[in-house]
Design an enzyme around this catalytic site. Structure first.
Site, PDB file in Angstrom:
ATOM      1  N   HIS A   1      46.345  56.791  51.377  1.00 11.15           N
ATOM      2  CA  HIS A   1      45.698  55.469  51.495  1.00 11.15           C
ATOM      3  C   HIS A   1      45.332  55.032  50.083  1.00 11.15           C
ATOM      4  CE1 HIS A   1      43.316  52.471  54.012  1.00 11.15           C
ATOM      5  NE2 HIS A   1      43.065  52.139  52.751  1.00 11.15           N
TER       6      HIS A   1
ATOM      7  N   HIS B   1      46.043  51.711  47.471  1.00  7.53           N
ATOM      8  CA  HIS B   1      46.543  50.344  47.318  1.00  7.53           C
ATOM      9  C   HIS B   1      47.130  50.151  45.928  1.00  7.53           C
ATOM     10  CE1 HIS B   1      44.710  48.371  50.974  1.00  7.53           C
ATOM     11  NE2 HIS B   1      43.998  49.492  50.924  1.00  7.53           N
TER      12      HIS B   1
ATOM     13  N   ASP C   1      48.099  47.344  44.670  1.00 11.60           N
ATOM     14  CA  ASP C   1      47.507  46.151  44.067  1.00 11.60           C
ATOM     15  C   ASP C   1      45.995  46.283  43.876  1.00 11.60           C
ATOM     16  OD1 ASP C   1      47.312  46.138  46.822  1.00 11.60           O
ATOM     17  OD2 ASP C   1      48.304  44.209  47.104  1.00 11.60           O
TER      18      ASP C   1
ATOM     19  N   GLY D   1      42.173  43.563  55.003  1.00  3.53           N
ATOM     20  CA  GLY D   1      41.450  42.353  54.634  1.00  3.53           C
ATOM     21  C   GLY D   1      40.216  42.146  55.491  1.00  3.53           C
TER      22      GLY D   1
ATOM     23  N   HIS E   1      43.816  49.126  59.062  1.00  4.41           N
ATOM     24  CA  HIS E   1      42.415  49.150  58.620  1.00  4.41           C
ATOM     25  C   HIS E   1      41.550  48.750  59.811  1.00  4.41           C
ATOM     26  CE1 HIS E   1      44.014  49.165  54.532  1.00  4.41           C
ATOM     27  NE2 HIS E   1      42.797  49.221  54.022  1.00  4.41           N
TER      28      HIS E   1
ATOM     29  N   GLU F   1      36.021  49.749  59.788  1.00 11.74           N
ATOM     30  CA  GLU F   1      35.409  49.723  58.452  1.00 11.74           C
ATOM     31  C   GLU F   1      34.292  48.681  58.456  1.00 11.74           C
ATOM     32  OE1 GLU F   1      36.781  49.306  53.752  1.00 11.74           O
ATOM     33  OE2 GLU F   1      38.081  48.487  55.310  1.00 11.74           O
TER      34      GLU F   1
ATOM     35  N   ASP G   1      41.883  54.935  48.004  1.00  9.20           N
ATOM     36  CA  ASP G   1      41.824  53.519  48.367  1.00  9.20           C
ATOM     37  C   ASP G   1      42.276  52.654  47.195  1.00  9.20           C
ATOM     38  OD1 ASP G   1      41.538  51.425  50.124  1.00  9.20           O
ATOM     39  OD2 ASP G   1      39.361  51.318  50.003  1.00  9.20           O
ATOM     40  N   ASP G   2      41.375  52.319  46.272  1.00 10.30           N
ATOM     41  CA  ASP G   2      41.690  51.437  45.136  1.00 10.30           C
ATOM     42  C   ASP G   2      41.189  52.091  43.844  1.00 10.30           C
ATOM     43  OD1 ASP G   2      42.526  48.883  46.677  1.00 10.30           O
ATOM     44  OD2 ASP G   2      40.556  49.338  47.525  1.00 10.30           O
TER      45      ASP G   2
END
Length: 333
Positions: free
Chosen positions: A12, A14, A16, A170, A197, A200, A278-279
């Site tokens: 998981h 991202h 971007d 999102g 997702h 959350e 995640d990010d």
């Protein structure tokens, strides 16, 4: 600790949400895009979470500068390549990189299908001869609504053979999964998996919906599953994985502190939960931090951490032979 005799995965992650601050600066200059700062140190507070954000949507705003500077398809290709470089530098053996082509395209008027092609090309180029393997997951950015998500899906399905799954990410509250049932019928008709997702920003019913109506085989975050014992039993019995992201859940204020995070309870319950970033760039962390710092703070023992590490391989979108090859490689190092 990370067990180096097991493969290390991040499933998981991202693409971007992992744009280097230095790259944002360089692309901003290249495309004459005015940025909030002209050096990395000053830019960091604008592109990285420093203190927990009040909610998921506030957190997601930190990703925006990373896509605002994507002035052409070569820029998209560049960040795909850099994502592989970053994964290899972290000692990851396998990553599933997810990206939203519309999110990456919209700021500078690119076409989502061109973004998909550029990302695929970058990943293929960067993984040649690399020590890390990668697969791609396409994201439908629910925040843009049903029609845009169909355009996004069309762009992804044009390259379906280069993807392993489609995700829905999102604004979970503003655009619940019920709006996207038809989209995920198309996903499954294309023989792609679905990871969603859910749980959350919304509660356990959002996870049930992702499973029952969107056909999710994995759940991103899934924190609110802890509210429903029947759901936890179902996740365990049907072997539906939970992609846990510890630091992210603190930074989005989904969980107030790591000691309250349900990952330990998921593992104790026999759910196939695993540890992910995640990010990374937005959070200012990497996979090693999640294993060495965040996981112990969340109450995980060394045995728990190794179980989570093994779970990632079990629920990865890989063939049996690919999983076996990763296990063999790790066991001999």
């Amino acid at each position: 600790m990370i067990n180096r005799k097991l493969p290390l995965l991040d499933i998981h992650r991202h693409l971007d949400g992992n744009v280097r601050a230095q790259t944002i600066l360089e692309l901003g200059r290249q495309f004459n895009i005015t940025l909030p700062a002209d050096n990395v140190a000053a830019l960091i507070p604008h592109v990285q979470v420093i203190d927990p954000e009040p909610n998921l949507m506030a957190f997601l705003q930190k990703l925006d500068w990373g896509v605002t500077v994507l002035g052409d398809y070569d820029a998209c290709r560049r960040i795909a390549i850099e994502n592989i470089e970053d994964a290899q530098a972290q000692g990851l053996d396998y990553v599933e990189l997810r990206f939203s082509p519309y999110y990456m395209a919209q700021s500078q008027g690119l076409h989502p299908q061109g973004v998909v092609e550029a990302v695929i090309d970058g990943i293929k180029s960067a993984t040649k001869g690399a020590n890390v393997k990668a697969n791609l997951i396409g994201i439908l950015s629910r925040t843009y609504g049903v029609k845009v998500c169909q355009q996004e899906l069309d762009a992804l399905l044009a390259f379906k053979d280069d993807l392993v799954a489609v995700d829905l990410a999102g604004d979970e509250i503003g655009f619940p999964g019920e709006l996207f049932v038809e989209h995920f019928k198309q996903v499954h008709d294309a023989y792609l998996a679905a990871t969603i997702h859910a749980g959350e920003a919304l509660g356990a019913p959002s996870i049930w919906q992702a499973i029952n109506e969107l056909g999710a085989s994995r759940i991103g975050h899934g924190v609110k599953a802890i509210e429903d014992i029947e759901l936890m039993n179902y996740l365990r019995d049907k072997r539906i994985g939970i992609e846990s992201c510890l630091t992210s859940n603190i930074q989005t204020s989904t969980v107030n502190d790591l000691a309250q995070h349900p990952l330990k309870q998921f593992l104790d319950h026999g759910i196939l939960a695993c540890i992910n970033t995640d990010d990374p760039a937005v959070e200012g962390i990497e996979i090693e931090h999640e294993y060495l710092v965040a996981a112990p703070q969340a109450g995980l023992s060394q045995a728990d951490i190794e179980k989570a590490q093994a779970n990632a391989l079990e629920i990865a979108y890989l063939s049996y032979s690919d999983k076996k090859a990763l296990l063999t490689m790790a066991s001999t190092r």
